[in-house]
Design a protein around this motif. Sequence first.
Motif, mmCIF file in Angstrom:
data_model
loop_
_atom_site.group_PDB
_atom_site.id
_atom_site.type_symbol
_atom_site.label_atom_id
_atom_site.label_comp_id
_atom_site.label_asym_id
_atom_site.label_seq_id
_atom_site.Cartn_x
_atom_site.Cartn_y
_atom_site.Cartn_z
ATOM 1 N N ALA A 13 -9.076 -3.552 0.503
ATOM 2 C CA ALA A 13 -9.070 -2.874 1.798
ATOM 3 C C ALA A 13 -10.319 -3.224 2.606
ATOM 4 O O ALA A 13 -10.256 -3.427 3.820
ATOM 5 C CB ALA A 13 -8.986 -1.363 1.588
ATOM 6 N N ARG A 16 -10.129 -7.081 3.408
ATOM 7 C CA ARG A 16 -8.894 -7.430 4.125
ATOM 8 C C ARG A 16 -8.203 -8.654 3.535
ATOM 9 O O ARG A 16 -7.593 -9.443 4.266
ATOM 10 C CB ARG A 16 -9.176 -7.676 5.608
ATOM 11 C CG ARG A 16 -9.757 -6.492 6.341
ATOM 12 C CD ARG A 16 -8.730 -5.393 6.494
ATOM 13 N NE ARG A 16 -9.279 -4.237 7.216
ATOM 14 C CZ ARG A 16 -8.591 -3.153 7.512
ATOM 15 N NH1 ARG A 16 -7.338 -3.049 7.150
ATOM 16 N NH2 ARG A 16 -9.152 -2.143 8.151
ATOM 17 N N LEU A 47 0.681 0.934 -0.113
ATOM 18 C CA LEU A 47 -0.718 1.110 0.267
ATOM 19 C C LEU A 47 -1.183 0.052 1.253
ATOM 20 O O LEU A 47 -2.024 0.324 2.114
ATOM 21 C CB LEU A 47 -1.610 1.065 -0.981
ATOM 22 C CG LEU A 47 -1.366 2.151 -2.033
ATOM 23 C CD1 LEU A 47 -2.195 1.865 -3.280
ATOM 24 C CD2 LEU A 47 -1.693 3.528 -1.471
ATOM 25 N N LEU A 48 -0.648 -1.148 1.111
ATOM 26 C CA LEU A 48 -1.088 -2.274 1.926
ATOM 27 C C LEU A 48 0.105 -3.005 2.519
ATOM 28 O O LEU A 48 1.148 -3.138 1.875
ATOM 29 C CB LEU A 48 -1.914 -3.254 1.080
ATOM 30 C CG LEU A 48 -3.203 -2.716 0.453
ATOM 31 C CD1 LEU A 48 -3.616 -3.583 -0.712
ATOM 32 C CD2 LEU A 48 -4.313 -2.656 1.486
ATOM 33 N N GLU A 56 -3.452 -5.248 5.728
ATOM 34 C CA GLU A 56 -3.965 -4.069 6.425
ATOM 35 C C GLU A 56 -3.441 -2.831 5.716
ATOM 36 O O GLU A 56 -2.391 -2.859 5.063
ATOM 37 C CB GLU A 56 -3.550 -4.059 7.892
ATOM 38 C CG GLU A 56 -2.067 -3.945 8.133
ATOM 39 C CD GLU A 56 -1.719 -3.881 9.609
ATOM 40 O OE1 GLU A 56 -0.602 -3.469 9.933
ATOM 41 O OE2 GLU A 56 -2.580 -4.246 10.435
ATOM 42 N N LEU A 57 -4.190 -1.751 5.818
ATOM 43 C CA LEU A 57 -3.816 -0.515 5.152
ATOM 44 C C LEU A 57 -2.648 0.155 5.865
ATOM 45 O O LEU A 57 -2.586 0.162 7.093
ATOM 46 C CB LEU A 57 -5.008 0.442 5.123
ATOM 47 C CG LEU A 57 -6.152 0.108 4.171
ATOM 48 C CD1 LEU A 57 -7.346 0.987 4.477
ATOM 49 C CD2 LEU A 57 -5.727 0.284 2.730
ATOM 50 N N SER A 58 -1.742 0.716 5.083
ATOM 51 C CA SER A 58 -0.723 1.585 5.647
ATOM 52 C C SER A 58 -1.375 2.925 6.002
ATOM 53 O O SER A 58 -2.546 3.168 5.664
ATOM 54 C CB SER A 58 0.403 1.805 4.638
ATOM 55 O OG SER A 58 -0.083 2.502 3.505
ATOM 56 N N GLY A 61 -2.205 4.586 2.936
ATOM 57 C CA GLY A 61 -3.270 3.818 2.288
ATOM 58 C C GLY A 61 -4.639 4.171 2.827
ATOM 59 O O GLY A 61 -5.619 4.258 2.085
ATOM 60 N N GLN A 62 -4.717 4.405 4.150
ATOM 61 C CA GLN A 62 -5.992 4.800 4.758
ATOM 62 C C GLN A 62 -6.446 6.153 4.237
ATOM 63 O O GLN A 62 -7.643 6.375 3.991
ATOM 64 C CB GLN A 62 -5.850 4.834 6.284
ATOM 65 C CG GLN A 62 -5.663 3.473 6.919
ATOM 66 C CD GLN A 62 -5.457 3.551 8.416
ATOM 67 O OE1 GLN A 62 -5.231 4.624 8.963
ATOM 68 N NE2 GLN A 62 -5.549 2.419 9.093
ATOM 69 N N LEU A 65 -7.575 5.733 0.554
ATOM 70 C CA LEU A 65 -8.788 4.937 0.378
ATOM 71 C C LEU A 65 -10.021 5.831 0.281
ATOM 72 O O LEU A 65 -10.917 5.593 -0.542
ATOM 73 C CB LEU A 65 -8.945 3.944 1.526
ATOM 74 C CG LEU A 65 -10.201 3.065 1.494
ATOM 75 C CD1 LEU A 65 -10.242 2.216 0.239
ATOM 76 C CD2 LEU A 65 -10.272 2.189 2.739
#
Length: 293
Positions: A13, A16, A47-48, A56-58, A61-62, A65
């Motif tokens: 994350a 990237r 998640l990604l 990129e994070l979903s 996922g953000q 994190l």
Amino acid sequence: MTLTQLEIFSLVAELRGFTAAAHRLEISQSAVSHALKSLEQELGVELLRRHQSQVELSDIGQQLLLRARAMLGLANTLRQEAADARGMKRGTLRIGSFGPTSSIKLLPKILQHYRAAHPGIEVHIDEGPDRQVIQWLEERRIDIGFVVLPQERFDTFRLIEDQMVALLPADHALAGRDSLSLSDLCHEPFVLTEAGSSELVSRLFSAARLTPNIRYRCSQLISTLDTVGRGDALTVVAEGSLPDDNDNRYVKKPLSPPVSRQVGLAVLDQRQSSPATLAFIKLASSLNDRQAA
């Protein structure tokens, strides 16, 4: 779910990319992909999002994190406490530093003594603007950061205090004045340094309901000094950030009324800080007390 999976997720994350994370961890890219696929299958969420060479994070996922970094931070604290019981022979300390004041004038001396006292602690240093260091602390990317005080959302430890000064070309019409007010500086081209105490400078003008005529923005102080030295603009900087050697291309003048700046260390929560972090705070504070004496 394992700490290794969370560490891989956090690093992918941050960087990237799978390849960059695999290179940093010194493992294969397939191992990174497998770890993240297993984590996503266990959690039942994506998640990604993969986009060719970048990810990129979903949305979920953000959110996760931040939790992952918190768990990794606590795990690191547990390891540090165990290492402390063994004489703190191993461990990691992640430091955030901003501008010349901390990166050049404070950090080298502290690190010299810290490495001598704790040679087994691996020290990682990230440099960025003061607001970036604050963001890193909030996101748990670093264990401790140099910041401009006050910072009420963190546990902080004051190290030094200096003065904010106006910096202007040596042949400027205001160069003969003993001191300058913020209003004196609003009618000339102004250069703002994004690193260092840019947030403090912006707040000073805002509090005085003044707007500087910003024509230049520099990411580094050395570029700001060159801009002023060429006669293109003037600025406000912290006196402690200036180089020790005198540059006759520009002059510094105290502000009227005087404005002080305090620089210190900040942690998210002292009670959860690792022994390596606490040892750094103790050493930095003791060196500062000796210098003040």
